[in-house]
Design a protein around this motif. Structure first.
Motif, PDB file in Angstrom:
ATOM      1  N   ILE A 103       0.831  -1.202   0.000  1.00  0.00           N
ATOM      2  CA  ILE A 103       0.000   0.000   0.000  1.00  0.00           C
ATOM      3  C   ILE A 103       0.865   1.251   0.000  1.00  0.00           C
ATOM      4  O   ILE A 103       0.587   2.225  -0.725  1.00  0.00           O
ATOM      5  N   GLU A 104       1.931   1.236   0.767  1.00  0.00           N
ATOM      6  CA  GLU A 104       2.840   2.384   0.795  1.00  0.00           C
ATOM      7  C   GLU A 104       3.450   2.638  -0.584  1.00  0.00           C
ATOM      8  O   GLU A 104       3.600   3.793  -1.012  1.00  0.00           O
ATOM      9  N   THR A 105       3.807   1.576  -1.300  1.00  0.00           N
ATOM     10  CA  THR A 105       4.370   1.732  -2.642  1.00  0.00           C
ATOM     11  C   THR A 105       3.359   2.378  -3.569  1.00  0.00           C
ATOM     12  O   THR A 105       3.701   3.296  -4.338  1.00  0.00           O
ATOM     13  N   ALA A 106       2.110   1.922  -3.506  1.00  0.00           N
ATOM     14  CA  ALA A 106       1.066   2.516  -4.350  1.00  0.00           C
ATOM     15  C   ALA A 106       0.857   3.984  -4.010  1.00  0.00           C
ATOM     16  O   ALA A 106       0.701   4.835  -4.904  1.00  0.00           O
ATOM     17  N   ARG A 107       0.884   4.311  -2.736  1.00  0.00           N
ATOM     18  CA  ARG A 107       0.713   5.696  -2.316  1.00  0.00           C
ATOM     19  C   ARG A 107       1.876   6.573  -2.797  1.00  0.00           C
ATOM     20  O   ARG A 107       1.667   7.702  -3.263  1.00  0.00           O
ATOM     21  N   LYS A 108       3.095   6.032  -2.718  1.00  0.00           N
ATOM     22  CA  LYS A 108       4.256   6.777  -3.199  1.00  0.00           C
ATOM     23  C   LYS A 108       4.206   6.984  -4.710  1.00  0.00           C
ATOM     24  O   LYS A 108       4.767   7.956  -5.233  1.00  0.00           O
TER      25      LYS A 108
END
Length: 524
Positions: free
Chosen positions: A268-273
């Motif tokens: 999820i963090e990767t998608a947000r970044k």
């Protein structure tokens, strides 16, 4: 000591045209004196007076004498925005005479509930929302377009892709729902018939919601061994459709999935970044709750009606295969961790695990499961999560607090305690007692964050001019009382709850007040 910012009186004034007052606006004026203000931003608290007039917050700071105002000493008490529950199943309970006031949510400090979750709920949003307005409700209500029931309306409980005509019908139903005020599309991809939907079908429907500024909220396809793939699917749906993505009741269920929360967070963090808007919600418990059938019966056996399901059980070829597959899903530990919450044909089984029932009946656990399913199924509580994973998710700044509960009233059922205790458990136990997250963050996860996820205006924060959805609680006593053994217990420590300015709890006493409103998404 009051901060310099709080020392200024913030008064609500506007040179713009003022809309006509809502006929349900209370003619009241209340000042909470010397309260500890947590405004929903996650920022540091400060001591201030808070003046509520009618359905709006009129001032925050040092408030002088106001003619006609009721004054409440709030020294040592926390005042914050009313809690917004992004994930409930209150849909049909709110339509009943005993459930419309939503007491088990109000007594937690919850002032807004979201329905239509897991893809289940009324398809005709206009009729549903109008009926709530006509009957009156105790909390504000936001609705999502429910994919499962939309699919059911278009093509029944069929295990196949939709025809072009059926897809167009589903798109039209989502379009209509969005125009009638829903806030996005919700799926429940372990439930029928949505479990039969492929990713491209959901992308097509999410595009309709995206055109109207709606979000995509999903009970993802797998929360155990296939957790990471299921999160990736949700992210893909958001990317392809243009929808904001919201993952419902994020978890890592079953021992095979324990410890995967960190990798889930990383996805999820990767998608947000990468520029996507991806958020989640969570209830602060290590047990989930759903139907026994969705938990143990593979989807290939769940097509059609319950009568057809029973026929499969009795079929000499399919029946033994079905039994073997259910027994495999039950495993060696399932009977011990699955507790019956509601089973009308035999209420004596409620509150007991399948293992205990089997021992009492001198039968095998699989036979108890199949008997229940022959009789239409049961609601269960499943003790399948680890405390470590719960705490990993809880610390993420994009994870909101939500119950996954429903309208409840004391009775002989033994439901999950989350319907009574989600918010005081997160705030009172995990923040105040355990200090897993700061109190300001726990309050933000229940107020400002869900408002931001929905893009809800004028609620979720304690700000001048915002609607007066307000909670006042004693941090020393605000705790959940509901347990897995005795779930029908209201939370303690709430002193005041205002819903659009209406006092639903006053001085610690619950009042039967229908102060809630239907909140429709602005149509595009």
């Amino acid at each position: 000591m009051r901060s310099a910012a709080a020392a200024l009186v913030l008064c609500f004034t506007s040179s713009a045209a003022v809309p006509a007052a809502d006929p349900n606006t209370p003619d009241t004026s209340t000042i909470f004196r010397a309260a500890t203000v947590y405004d929903g931003t996650g920022g540091k608290p400060f001591v201030a007076d808070v003046h509520v007039k009618g359905d709006k917050i009129a001032a925050i700071g040092t408030v002088g004498k106001v003619d006609g105002a009721t004054e409440v000493s709030a020294e040592g008490l926390v005042i914050c925005p009313g809690f917004i529950d992004l994930h409930t199943h209150c849909d049909y309970g709110l339509g009943g005479k005993t459930g419309r006031l939503n007491k088990n949510y109000v007594t937690q400090g919850c002032t807004t509930v979201v329905t239509g979750n897991c893809g289940s709920g009324p398809v005709n949003a206009a009729a549903y929302l109008q009926s709530l307005e006509a009957g009156g409700v105790g909390t504000n209500v936001i609705h999502l377009a429910p994919h499962n029931d939309i699919r059911q309306s278009a093509m029944g409980n069929a295990n196949r892709p939709p025809t072009a005509e059926e897809l167009k019908k589903m798109e039209a139903l989502v379009e209509r729902a969005m125009k009638d005020g829903t806030w996005g599309l919700a799926t429940g991809l372990i439930y029928n018939p949505g479990t039969y939907a492929k990713t491209d079908e959901i992308i097509a429907l999410a595009r309709v919601a995206a055109r109207h500024g709606g979000l995509y909220a999903s009970h993802i396809r797998n929360e155990s061994g296939g957790l990471l793939d299921a999160i990736d699917e949700a992210i893909t749906i958001g990317k392809e459709s243009g929808c904001r993505v919201h993952i419902s009741h994020i978890k890592a269920s079953g021992k095979s999935a324990w410890g995967t929360s960190g990798r889930a967070v990383g996805l999820i963090e990767t998608a947000r970044k990468n520029g996507q808007t991806v958020t989640a919600d969570q209830y602060p418990y290590t047990a989930s709750s759903t139907s026994l059938r969705a938990t143990l019966v593979p989807s290939k056996y769940r097509e059609g009606s319950n009568k057809e399901f029973v026929a499969r059980l009795d079929d000499p070829t399919t029946g033994p295969k079905l039994k073997t597959d259910v027994e495999k899903a039950l495993g060696t530990e399932g009977a011990k961790r699955i507790q019956i919450a509601r089973y009308a044909p035999n209420p004596k089984w409620q509150g007991k695990t399948i293992a205990v029932i089997a021992a009492d009946e001198k039968r095998e656990p699989i036979d108890i499961v199949l008997e229940i399913e022959r009789n239409g199924g049961a609601q269960i509580v499943n003790f399948g999560m680890s405390e470590d994973d719960v705490r990993v998710y809880m610390k993420q700044p994009w994870v909101a607090t939500a119950s996954d509960g429903s309208v409840q009233a004391p009775g002989d059922t033994v439901p999950h305690p989350r319907s009574y205790g989600t918010f005081p458990r997160k705030i009172g136990y995990y923040a105040i007692e355990e200090k897993i997250v700061p109190l300001a963050d726990a309050i933000r996860s229940s107020t400002g964050l869900p408002a931001d996820i929905l893009k809800l205006k004028d609620r979720g924060y304690l700000k001048v001019g915002y609607f007066a959805d307000v909670v006042v609680f004693d941090p020393k006593t605000f705790r959940d009382a509901a347990t897995f053994a005795k779930p029908h217990q209201y939370a303690a420590g709430v002193k005041w709850v205002l819903v659009n300015g209406h006092a639903a709890i006053e001085g610690g006493a619950y009042k039967e007040v229908a102060g809630g409103r239907v909140l429709r998404h602005p149509a595009k």
